[in-house]
Design an enzyme around this catalytic site. Structure first.
Site, PDB file in Angstrom:
ATOM      1  N   ARG A  46       1.658  -5.008  14.043  1.00  0.00           N
ATOM      2  CA  ARG A  46       1.393  -6.430  13.817  1.00  0.00           C
ATOM      3  C   ARG A  46       2.342  -7.293  14.649  1.00  0.00           C
ATOM      4  O   ARG A  46       1.968  -8.284  15.218  1.00  0.00           O
ATOM      5  CB  ARG A  46       1.582  -6.720  12.323  1.00  0.00           C
ATOM      6  CG  ARG A  46       1.004  -7.999  11.827  1.00  0.00           C
ATOM      7  CD  ARG A  46       1.092  -8.069  10.330  1.00  0.00           C
ATOM      8  NE  ARG A  46       2.216  -7.268   9.825  1.00  0.00           N
ATOM      9  CZ  ARG A  46       2.442  -6.990   8.564  1.00  0.00           C
ATOM     10  NH1 ARG A  46       1.613  -7.434   7.657  1.00  0.00           N
ATOM     11  NH2 ARG A  46       3.478  -6.269   8.182  1.00  0.00           N
ATOM     12  N   VAL A 134      -2.938  11.437  -0.771  1.00  0.00           N
ATOM     13  CA  VAL A 134      -2.628  11.782  -2.170  1.00  0.00           C
ATOM     14  C   VAL A 134      -1.420  12.707  -2.198  1.00  0.00           C
ATOM     15  O   VAL A 134      -1.411  13.750  -1.547  1.00  0.00           O
ATOM     16  CB  VAL A 134      -3.809  12.507  -2.858  1.00  0.00           C
ATOM     17  CG1 VAL A 134      -3.478  12.808  -4.324  1.00  0.00           C
ATOM     18  CG2 VAL A 134      -5.082  11.683  -2.774  1.00  0.00           C
ATOM     19  N   GLY A 136       1.580  12.579  -0.977  1.00  0.00           N
ATOM     20  CA  GLY A 136       2.453  12.681   0.216  1.00  0.00           C
ATOM     21  C   GLY A 136       2.477  14.038   0.869  1.00  0.00           C
ATOM     22  O   GLY A 136       1.478  14.476   1.454  1.00  0.00           O
ATOM     23  N   LYS A 207      -5.750   7.500  -6.032  1.00  0.00           N
ATOM     24  CA  LYS A 207      -5.551   8.939  -5.770  1.00  0.00           C
ATOM     25  C   LYS A 207      -6.453   9.782  -6.682  1.00  0.00           C
ATOM     26  O   LYS A 207      -6.992  10.809  -6.261  1.00  0.00           O
ATOM     27  CB  LYS A 207      -4.078   9.289  -5.976  1.00  0.00           C
ATOM     28  CG  LYS A 207      -3.172   8.625  -4.931  1.00  0.00           C
ATOM     29  CD  LYS A 207      -1.711   8.703  -5.319  1.00  0.00           C
ATOM     30  CE  LYS A 207      -0.824   8.069  -4.269  1.00  0.00           C
ATOM     31  NZ  LYS A 207       0.571   7.894  -4.718  1.00  0.00           N
TER      32      LYS A 207
HETATM   33  P1  NDP Z   1       4.397  -0.049   6.214  1.00  0.00           P
HETATM   34  O1  NDP Z   1       4.147  -1.381   5.590  1.00  0.00           O
HETATM   35  O2  NDP Z   1       5.794   0.439   6.262  1.00  0.00           O
HETATM   36  O3  NDP Z   1       3.850  -0.079   7.721  1.00  0.00           O
HETATM   37  C1  NDP Z   1       2.620  -0.655   8.042  1.00  0.00           C
HETATM   38  C2  NDP Z   1       2.465  -0.684   9.553  1.00  0.00           C
HETATM   39  O4  NDP Z   1       1.210  -1.239   9.867  1.00  0.00           O
HETATM   40  C3  NDP Z   1       3.508  -1.554  10.263  1.00  0.00           C
HETATM   41  O5  NDP Z   1       3.930  -0.941  11.450  1.00  0.00           O
HETATM   42  C4  NDP Z   1       2.741  -2.840  10.593  1.00  0.00           C
HETATM   43  O6  NDP Z   1       3.159  -3.477  11.787  1.00  0.00           O
HETATM   44  C5  NDP Z   1       1.351  -2.289  10.806  1.00  0.00           C
HETATM   45  N1  NDP Z   1       0.324  -3.291  10.572  1.00  0.00           N
HETATM   46  C6  NDP Z   1       0.106  -4.006   9.453  1.00  0.00           C
HETATM   47  N2  NDP Z   1      -0.951  -4.824   9.612  1.00  0.00           N
HETATM   48  C7  NDP Z   1      -1.390  -4.630  10.872  1.00  0.00           C
HETATM   49  C8  NDP Z   1      -2.433  -5.182  11.648  1.00  0.00           C
HETATM   50  N3  NDP Z   1      -3.239  -6.113  11.144  1.00  0.00           N
HETATM   51  N4  NDP Z   1      -2.603  -4.745  12.938  1.00  0.00           N
HETATM   52  C9  NDP Z   1      -1.784  -3.789  13.440  1.00  0.00           C
HETATM   53  N5  NDP Z   1      -0.770  -3.217  12.750  1.00  0.00           N
HETATM   54  C10 NDP Z   1      -0.592  -3.636  11.486  1.00  0.00           C
HETATM   55  O7  NDP Z   1       3.437   0.995   5.479  1.00  0.00           O
HETATM   56  P2  NDP Z   1       3.718   2.537   5.173  1.00  0.00           P
HETATM   57  O8  NDP Z   1       4.142   3.210   6.423  1.00  0.00           O
HETATM   58  O9  NDP Z   1       4.578   2.656   3.964  1.00  0.00           O
HETATM   59  O10 NDP Z   1       2.257   3.032   4.711  1.00  0.00           O
HETATM   60  C11 NDP Z   1       1.243   3.252   5.649  1.00  0.00           C
HETATM   61  C12 NDP Z   1       0.071   3.950   4.959  1.00  0.00           C
HETATM   62  O11 NDP Z   1       0.509   5.193   4.419  1.00  0.00           O
HETATM   63  C13 NDP Z   1      -0.546   3.189   3.779  1.00  0.00           C
HETATM   64  O12 NDP Z   1      -1.920   3.428   3.736  1.00  0.00           O
HETATM   65  C14 NDP Z   1       0.124   3.824   2.558  1.00  0.00           C
HETATM   66  O13 NDP Z   1      -0.658   3.729   1.394  1.00  0.00           O
HETATM   67  C15 NDP Z   1       0.194   5.261   3.037  1.00  0.00           C
HETATM   68  N6  NDP Z   1       1.222   6.041   2.363  1.00  0.00           N
HETATM   69  C16 NDP Z   1       2.517   5.627   2.370  1.00  0.00           C
HETATM   70  C17 NDP Z   1       3.477   6.366   1.727  1.00  0.00           C
HETATM   71  C18 NDP Z   1       4.911   5.943   1.736  1.00  0.00           C
HETATM   72  O14 NDP Z   1       5.736   6.629   1.124  1.00  0.00           O
HETATM   73  N7  NDP Z   1       5.286   4.845   2.411  1.00  0.00           N
HETATM   74  C19 NDP Z   1       3.140   7.613   1.025  1.00  0.00           C
HETATM   75  C20 NDP Z   1       1.757   7.994   1.128  1.00  0.00           C
HETATM   76  C21 NDP Z   1       0.829   7.218   1.763  1.00  0.00           C
HETATM   77  P3  NDP Z   1       4.669  -4.079  11.950  1.00  0.00           P
HETATM   78  O15 NDP Z   1       5.546  -2.860  12.077  1.00  0.00           O
HETATM   79  O16 NDP Z   1       4.619  -4.868  13.186  1.00  0.00           O
HETATM   80  O17 NDP Z   1       4.917  -4.851  10.708  1.00  0.00           O
HETATM   81  N1  HSE Z   2       4.009   3.947  -4.295  1.00  0.00           N
HETATM   82  C1  HSE Z   2       3.624   5.317  -4.205  1.00  0.00           C
HETATM   83  C2  HSE Z   2       4.417   6.110  -5.237  1.00  0.00           C
HETATM   84  C3  HSE Z   2       3.860   5.808  -2.779  1.00  0.00           C
HETATM   85  O1  HSE Z   2       5.312   5.561  -5.914  1.00  0.00           O
HETATM   86  O2  HSE Z   2       4.158   7.290  -5.409  1.00  0.00           O
HETATM   87  C4  HSE Z   2       2.960   6.885  -2.348  1.00  0.00           C
HETATM   88  O3  HSE Z   2       1.610   6.631  -2.479  1.00  0.00           O
END
Ligand code: NDP
Ligand code: HSE
Length: 440
Positions: A46, A134, A136, A207
């Site tokens: 973003r 689901v 991780g 999930k």
């Molecule tokens: P973050 O919020 O840390 O990162 C999101 C990323 O997406 C950032 O790099 C952001 O850009 C980018 N982004 C957001 N909107 C846009 C857009 N419109 N266009 C382009 N890029 C965009 O999320 P997470 O890494 O925590 O999670 C990512 C996915 O993984 C989600 O679906 C989440 O549910 C899933 N997930 C996460 C877990 C976790 O522990 N964090 C565990 C399991 C699943 P910028 O860097 O510039 O802000």
């Molecule tokens: N918020 C979630 C959790 C992260 O606490 O398990 C992974 O989906």
């Protein structure tokens, strides 16, 4: 060596940054396992200017034009770690229809509209993998969609949200209330600034929908999942659970069953429940996840590990990337979605479970008889009754606390029982209603 498999990485946050790091650190091994190098073609974010620390990647690869990146001819695999419904859905449909393979961690999108993604994958002929969506790092979806395909899964019971498991584990260990335990989870970085999706059960419900779809060969969406969070769980509930040899967990439960005419259906629910401390899920502490699967031939299986965090989640993403890259090199694709069973989803009122009900009542002759009569009228059988003095500020002299545990009964019967109890003048309040799972 064979020409590289080129990846478009959408998102470079908590998970995406770890995907970049692992792709760099493990590049030689990954190339050997795939049979070709894995190369990042571009990274959509973003904010280009965001400080991303010491990421081992060429800054020129960053773009804000995700769609443009996906459409490039030199992109084979799209890895989506952005999250949310739109624009992710539009991007992934575009990629899949164009025949690219997709790896995503986006549970919200899969649970809201996984069918559209599967249809697009079938149309384009690429793979759609989502192991990280689901629990991780835990290898769970591949076992459900591949290893157990020769078996008949009857029930999936899981702790699939780390934040709420940390909170409930803290409440059990220290006797703290919900608010205090949430504060600790926030301070330690387990809970997000806005913890709603976790504590209200939305994350676990998404999930649960994904697990049920895979386990029962049926499309189940988040909207089909009965959902209750943990915000109403009190220190008194936890103490009462302990007194019964139980602990409280936020469970996702997906089960298949047949009615009197042999018609099969599934029920999918997320809610806090008491489970005996001897149950395998009871020992799952802190922010860990675990999923207990029951199948006709395999019997009971348990999957355990880290359900969140950048590196654990990136591990699951990379596992999928290797699988889809190999498939592309071999010119094959994984088995497509299996939704042939198309079972109906049972309403929550038909779910059968046991209940723990705590009532503040007047302590005088005939009260127990009146209360028991309400349960009898709704055909809910009482298993145990415990009476103690009323406690806390609400406890007036001449009042008592009644804790009733029932045998298994339909949820609708229990709801009607509680409704009638609330109307009795001898019942000061229904302090809590919790389901009891896993036998006692
Ligand atoms: P973050 O919020 O840390 O990162 C999101 C990323 O997406 C950032 O790099 C952001 O850009 C980018 N982004 C957001 N909107 C846009 C857009 N419109 N266009 C382009 N890029 C965009 O999320 P997470 O890494 O925590 O999670 C990512 C996915 O993984 C989600 O679906 C989440 O549910 C899933 N997930 C996460 C877990 C976790 O522990 N964090 C565990 C399991 C699943 P910028 O860097 O510039 O802000
Ligand atoms: N918020 C979630 C959790 C992260 O606490 O398990 C992974 O989906």
């Amino acid at each position: 060596m064979t020409s590289p498999v080129r990846l478009a990485l959408l998102g470079c946050g908590t998970v995406g940054a770890e995907v970049v790091r692992l792709l760099h650190e493990q590049s030689a091994d990954l190339a050997a396992r795939v049979g070709a190098p894995l190369e990042i073609a571009g990274i959509a974010v973003r904010r280009i200017g965001r400080d991303r620390g010491e990421l081992p990647v060429d800054p020129a690869l960053f773009t804000t034009d995700a769609l443009g990146l996906i459409k490039r001819d030199d992109v084979d695999v799209v890895v989506e770690v952005v999250g949310g419904i739109e624009p992710a859905r539009g991007w992934l449909v575009e990629a899949l229809r164009a025949g690219k393979s997709v790896v995503t961690a986006n549970k919200a999108l899969l649970a809201e509209d996984g069918g559209t993604l599967h249809d697009a994958a079938a149309e384009g002929g690429g793979d759609l993998y989502y192991e990280a969506s689901v629990a991780g790092a835990i290898p769970l979806l591949r076992p459900l969609r591949e290893s157990l395909h020769g078996d008949r899964i009857t029930r999936v019971t899981g702790i699939v949200n780390g934040t709420t498991n940390f909170i409930l584990s803290a409440m059990h260990a220290t006797g703290a209330g919900f608010a205090e335990a949430l504060e600790e989870a926030t301070e330690l970085g387990y809970a997000e600034a806005d913890p709603t999706a976790d504590v209200e059960g939305f994350d676990a419900a998404a999930k649960a929908a994904i697990l049920a779809s895979l386990a029962f060969h049926t499309r189940v969406a988040a909207a089909d999942v009965h959902r209750e969070g943990i915000t109403e769980v009190t220190a008194a509930d936890v103490a009462s659970a302990k007194a019964m040899g139980c602990t409280i967990k936020l469970l996702c439960i997906a089960a298949r069953g047949a009615d009197g005419q042999g018609r099969e259906s599934v029920s999918v629910r997320v809610h806090p429940a008491m489970i005996p401390v001897t149950h395998p899920l009871a020992s799952v502490g802190d922010a860990f996840n675990a999923v207990f699967v029951e199948a006709d031939a395999a019997g009971q299986l348990m999957f355990y590990g880290r359900g969140a965090g950048g590196a654990p989640t990136a591990s699951a993403v990379l596992g999928d990337v290797v699988a889809v890259a190999r498939n592309r090199l071999a010119g094959v694709r994984a088995a497509s979605e299996s939704a042939y069973a198309d079972l109906p989803v049972r309403p929550m009122g038909e779910a059968v479970t046991r209940y723990h009900i705590s009532l503040d009542v007047a302590d005088r002759p005939g009260v127990l008889e009146s209360v028991a009569g309400v349960f009898a009228r709704h055909d809910v059988s009482i298993a145990t009754v415990r009476q103690g003095p009323a406690g806390g500020a609400a406890g007036a002299a001449g009042d008592a606390v009644l804790v009733i545990v029932t045998h298994a009964a339909p949820d609708a019967a229990l709801a009607a029982t509680v409704e009638e109890l609330r109307g009795l003048d001898i019942v000061r309040s229904v302090a809590s209603v919790l389901r009891v799972e896993g036998g006692l």
